[in-house]
Design a protein around this motif. Structure first.
Motif, short mmCIF file in Angstrom:
data_model
loop_
_atom_site.label_atom_id
_atom_site.label_comp_id
_atom_site.label_asym_id
_atom_site.label_seq_id
_atom_site.Cartn_x
_atom_site.Cartn_y
_atom_site.Cartn_z
N VAL A 25 44.82 40.16 51.40
CA VAL A 25 44.50 40.28 52.82
C VAL A 25 43.38 39.32 53.20
CG1 VAL A 25 43.51 41.85 54.55
CG2 VAL A 25 45.34 42.64 53.07
N VAL A 26 42.38 39.21 52.36
CA VAL A 26 41.27 38.30 52.65
C VAL A 26 41.75 36.85 52.63
CG1 VAL A 26 39.07 37.43 51.77
CG2 VAL A 26 39.48 39.87 51.88
N SER A 27 42.64 36.52 51.71
CA SER A 27 43.11 35.13 51.59
C SER A 27 43.98 34.71 52.78
CB SER A 27 43.90 34.93 50.31
OG SER A 27 45.15 35.58 50.39
N LYS A 28 44.53 35.66 53.51
CA LYS A 28 45.35 35.34 54.68
C LYS A 28 44.53 35.25 55.96
CE LYS A 28 49.07 34.98 52.46
NZ LYS A 28 49.58 33.66 52.21
N ARG A 29 43.21 35.04 55.83
CA ARG A 29 42.29 34.76 56.93
C ARG A 29 42.10 35.95 57.88
NH1 ARG A 29 41.27 29.31 56.93
NH2 ARG A 29 40.45 29.40 59.02
#
Length: 90
Positions: A25-29
């Motif tokens: 989730v964090v990597s998808k901005r």
């Protein structure tokens, strides 16, 4: 004895999956706008120049290999746990 092993594997697997999904989730901005807003608010109170351009966003700090590591190990542990559950109930 087998139930204790199944419970331990479940706790490890769910920890790996939660960490992997959080990193995904964090990597998808998803949290980038929130991070920028907090940096803008807290840097304006100090009277200094905005430092948002110098600091990396949370999505830029995540390594894709770590996401796959956590998700893969969580799935493997869940599969192993299901095999043990089937063995236990037969």
């Amino acid at each position: 004895m087998l139930i204790t092993l199944i419970n331990t594997i479940f706790y490890l697997a769910i920890t790996y999956l939660i960490n992997g999904l959080y990193l995904y989730v964090v990597s998808k901005r998803f949290f980038d706008i929130t991070a920028k807003s907090f940096r803008k608010i807290f840097s304006s109170h100090k009277g200094s120049v905005l430092v948002t351009d110098e600091q990396r966003l949370p999505s830029e700090q995540i390594n894709n290999k770590s996401i796959y590591f956590f998700l893969l190990h969580g799935i493997i542990l869940n599969f192993f746990m299901l095999i043990l559950l089937i063995f236990h109930y037969l």
